[in-house]
Design an enzyme around this catalytic site. Structure first.
Site, PDB file in Angstrom:
ATOM      1  N   ASP A  74      67.360  19.781  79.605  1.00  0.00           N
ATOM      2  CA  ASP A  74      66.602  21.028  79.607  1.00  0.00           C
ATOM      3  C   ASP A  74      67.423  22.121  80.311  1.00  0.00           C
ATOM      4  OD1 ASP A  74      64.712  23.051  80.147  1.00  0.00           O
ATOM      5  OD2 ASP A  74      63.082  21.590  80.340  1.00  0.00           O
ATOM      6  N   ALA A  96      69.036  28.390  72.835  1.00  0.00           N
ATOM      7  CA  ALA A  96      67.877  27.528  73.138  1.00  0.00           C
ATOM      8  C   ALA A  96      66.670  28.400  73.431  1.00  0.00           C
ATOM      9  CB  ALA A  96      68.185  26.631  74.331  1.00  0.00           C
ATOM     10  N   THR A 141      65.997  38.405  69.159  1.00  0.00           N
ATOM     11  CA  THR A 141      65.276  38.686  67.921  1.00  0.00           C
ATOM     12  C   THR A 141      64.914  40.168  67.802  1.00  0.00           C
ATOM     13  OG1 THR A 141      63.098  38.342  66.895  1.00  0.00           O
ATOM     14  CG2 THR A 141      63.230  37.907  69.216  1.00  0.00           C
ATOM     15  N   ASP A 142      64.729  40.628  66.562  1.00  0.00           N
ATOM     16  CA  ASP A 142      64.265  42.010  66.361  1.00  0.00           C
ATOM     17  C   ASP A 142      62.795  42.166  66.766  1.00  0.00           C
ATOM     18  OD1 ASP A 142      63.094  40.586  64.288  1.00  0.00           O
ATOM     19  OD2 ASP A 142      63.527  42.066  62.736  1.00  0.00           O
ATOM     20  N   GLU A 143      62.103  41.032  66.992  1.00  0.00           N
ATOM     21  CA  GLU A 143      60.679  41.127  67.351  1.00  0.00           C
ATOM     22  C   GLU A 143      60.467  41.782  68.715  1.00  0.00           C
ATOM     23  OE1 GLU A 143      58.078  37.822  66.306  1.00  0.00           O
ATOM     24  OE2 GLU A 143      59.712  36.969  65.146  1.00  0.00           O
ATOM     25  N   TYR A 166      55.761  35.173  72.340  1.00  0.00           N
ATOM     26  CA  TYR A 166      57.149  34.851  71.981  1.00  0.00           C
ATOM     27  C   TYR A 166      58.057  36.066  72.171  1.00  0.00           C
ATOM     28  CZ  TYR A 166      61.238  34.434  68.911  1.00  0.00           C
ATOM     29  OH  TYR A 166      62.524  34.470  68.412  1.00  0.00           O
ATOM     30  N   LYS A 193      61.161  36.812  74.844  1.00  0.00           N
ATOM     31  CA  LYS A 193      62.542  37.116  74.439  1.00  0.00           C
ATOM     32  C   LYS A 193      62.972  38.477  75.001  1.00  0.00           C
ATOM     33  CE  LYS A 193      64.943  35.067  72.095  1.00  0.00           C
ATOM     34  NZ  LYS A 193      65.914  33.976  72.357  1.00  0.00           N
ATOM     35  N   LEU A 248      57.429  30.024  57.405  1.00  0.00           N
ATOM     36  CA  LEU A 248      56.818  30.484  56.148  1.00  0.00           C
ATOM     37  C   LEU A 248      57.463  29.894  54.878  1.00  0.00           C
ATOM     38  CD1 LEU A 248      54.704  32.461  54.849  1.00  0.00           C
ATOM     39  CD2 LEU A 248      56.585  34.101  54.671  1.00  0.00           C
TER      40      LEU A 248
END
Ligand code: NAD
Length: 300
Positions: free
Chosen positions: A58, A81, A133-135, A159, A163, A199
């Site tokens: 971990d 990770a 991420t682009d999120e 999430y 990030k 998806l």
């Protein structure tokens, strides 16, 4: 070069490792906890390479991280990770906070200590690449526009918030301690070894089994998609040649709504798997609309 990759048994990390070991002479150390998302089948092609080393633990465990850094003395760290599935983060955010924020903090601290111990030449070579991420930018309300590296952070889910936190930590470690970092923010990936709950694979599997295809809300949420092996090449390019302290957005310029993705899959399956399950003549008859996810971004 010696490249230490975290999360290398995951969807994108394994594509990066396959690319590095099949196309370059670099050595790769893969640190992965092997959660439900880690899949060693994705590394079968390269697992016997004498340039590949797997360490299962971990990233929140600082002692084991330090041991691995001292043993392998990496020149580049590529940090992938993470807990990565938005729906899981809505149901149970705990692991997201732990791995994505605390795990990144531990990795930054171990990298900083290791980098400080290097001589000047090796310090100059070293890179810490955080894969994000682009999120983190949240919902793109103007559907015609694109995110840029200057778009303000506005995450919507546990999430994306975790990030975004990790991105901020990486930037702070660069500004405060001068750790040589680069960050990439990428849109949705698809391709081989995609975990079946995401998806595209989910819809393919459910169609073939003749099960309903649940689409959130009206399905008009728009996502940009990038082939995972193209993302892997972009990541390697940034890790090797990106400017220190920079952020790079990576996308496919292929924005499409979720309902269009699902219908395309159905129509491709009509062509490639024409033996339909009983009672239907096209897979798109299996599509059903279910309650939208809370905090679901319209476009990113
Ligand atoms: P994934 O869920 O498929 O893989 C994550 C990997 O990390 C797994 O192998 C898992 O075992 C490992 N892991 C999780 N927690 C760990 C821990 N505490 N210690 C060590 N290993 C741990 O994820 P992915 O889709 O390959 O995404 C990789 C990275 O890219 C993530 O940081 C994600 O945020 C980012 N990203 C993903 C996408 C996408 O479309 N999948 C898009 C943009 C950015």
């Amino acid at each position: 070069m010696r490249i230490l990759i975290t999360g290398g048994a995951g969807f994108i990390g394994s594509a990066v490792i396959r690319h590095l070991l099949l196309n370059t002479n670099h050595e790769v150390i893969n640190i992965d906890k092997l959660t439900y998302a880690g899949n060693l089948e994705s590394l079968k092609q390269i697992e016997k390479s004498n340039k590949y080393f797997l360490e299962v633990f971990d990233i929140c465990n600082r002692q084991l991280l330090e041991k691995a850094f001292n043993k392998y003395k990496p020149q580049i760290v590529m940090h992938l990770a993470a807990e990565s599935h938005v729906d899981r983060s809505v149901d149970n955010p705990n692991d997201f906070i732990q791995t994505n924020i605390f795990g990144t903090f531990q990795l930054l601290e171990v990298s900083r200590k290791f980098w400080n111990s290097l001589d000047l030449v090796k310090r100059k070579e070293f890179r810490f690449h955080h894969v994000s991420t682009d999120e983190v930018y949240g919902d793109l309300r103007n559907l015609e526009s694109l995110f840029t590296e200057d778009t303000p952070y506005n995450p919507s889910s546990p999430y994306s918030a975790s990030k975004a936190s990790a991105d901020h930590l990486v930037r702070a470690w660069h500004k405060t301690y001068e750790l040589p970092t680069v960050i990439t923010n990428c849109s949705n990936n698809y391709g081989p070894f995609h975990f079946p709950e995401k998806l595209i694979p989910l819809m393919i599997i459910k169609s073939i089994q003749g099960n309903n295809l649940p689409v959130y809300g009206n399905g008009n949420q728009i996502r940009d998609w990038l082939y995972v092996e193209d993302h892997a090449k972009a990541l390697i390019k940034v890790a090797m040649g990106g400017s220190i302290g920079e952020t790079y957005n990576i996308g496919g310029k292929s924005a499409i709504s979720n309902i269009e993705v699902v219908k395309s899959i159905c129509h491709l399956l009509d062509e490639f798997s024409p033996n339909h399950p009983k009672g239907i003549s096209s897979y798109d008859e299996l599509i059903i609309h279910v309650d939208d996810r809370p905090g679901h971004d319209l476009k990113y």
